[in-house]
Design an enzyme around this catalytic site. Structure first.
Site: not given
Ligand code: PGA
Length: 261
Positions: A67, A136, A138, A143
């Site tokens: 992404d 959450n 994702h 999302e």
């Molecule tokens: P993070 O993000 O490694 O910064 O916790 C993971 C994600 O949002 O997929």
């Protein structure tokens, strides 16, 4: 799902790196799907060390990132282009033209999404997709409530994700609300998915991913339908699992050829 629990995030990250390195040694011309965020940083450090000290060769590898933020140019310090250059690409012998990160500044974003999908197919598909998980649930920036069959698309970040990632930006005005992300359907086509999750903030999402129902409210739970997903956790991320002893039993009884040596 294969669930591997380690005591510390350090041990979990090193195991993740070992799984990636094992593929690189077995298939030097493999296609890797890469992730950003805090979680994979230690794993990338270890890949860099293996490259420098143990001759791990990445000259034949092709990569596709999950992404990118819409509107952030590649040289912006919070863009994922910049993240990948700083945290991995410039430290290893990967060919720059073999690395792909979605272009959040493409003039026609929807056409770019279609091209990104085609580029993955033309490269032969992704052998190993590295994933983090949002608090959450994702994966990529897919999302909750989004389609579980989605392809690379433009998404609006949830308020929860905006809050989680706010510390990376100087002010809320600078934080993009739109992203371009591989879809859940795109991710599910990778031959092997490797999820790394560390810390208690991920424990609810980890439980929903592994033991919850398959639900668009936890996009990572779609990985239950994937033929080969490995989840590597530290103890803190595993605290809410109902069946840790089951996963540990399974790991203990793996056959030799199933080990990540
Ligand atoms: P993070 O993000 O490694 O910064 O916790 C993971 C994600 O949002 O997929």
């Amino acid at each position: 799902m294969e669930v591997l629990i380690r005591e510390t995030s350090e041990q979990a990250s090193l195991l993740g790196a070992q799984i990636v390195a094992q593929l690189l040694r077995r298939k030097p011309h493999c296609v890797l799907g890469l992730a950003t965020g805090r979680t994979p940083l230690r794993l990338y450090d270890e890949l860099i060390r293996l490259h420098r000290k143990e001759g791990l060769d990445l000259s034949g590898v092709v990569t596709f990132n999950l992404d990118e933020y819409v509107g952030l140019p590649a040289d912006h310090s919070q863009s994922y282009h910049y993240y990948m250059a700083e945290n991995l690409f410039r430290h290893i012998n990967i060919r720059p033209e073999a690395t792909h990160v979605p272009d959040g500044c493409a003039t026609d974003l929807r056409a770019h999404c279609v091209e990104y999908e085609k580029a993955i197919v033309n490269a032969g598909g992704i052998d190993l997709q590295l994933l983090g998980i949002g608090s959450n649930g994702h994966i990529g920036f897919n999302e909750p409530s989004g389609s579980l069959r989605s392809r690379t698309w433009i998404k609006i970040l949830s308020e929860k994700t905006l809050r989680d990632n706010a510390p990376h930006f100087d002010s809320p005005e600078q934080q993009p609300r739109h992203v371009i992300t591989m879809g859940v359907g795109t991710i599910l086509e990778a031959r092997h998915c490797l999820v790394l999750a560390c810390g208690s903030a991920k424990s609810h999402a980890v439980r929903a991913m592994i033991e919850g129902p398959v639900s668009a409210m936890c996009p990572a739970s779609a990985l239950q339908m994937h033929a080969r997903t490995t989840v590597v956790l530290d103890r803190a991320a595993a605290t809410r699992l109902d069946h840790p002893e089951h996963y540990e039993w399974i790991e203990k009884h793996k056959l030799d050829w199933q080990q990540y040596a």
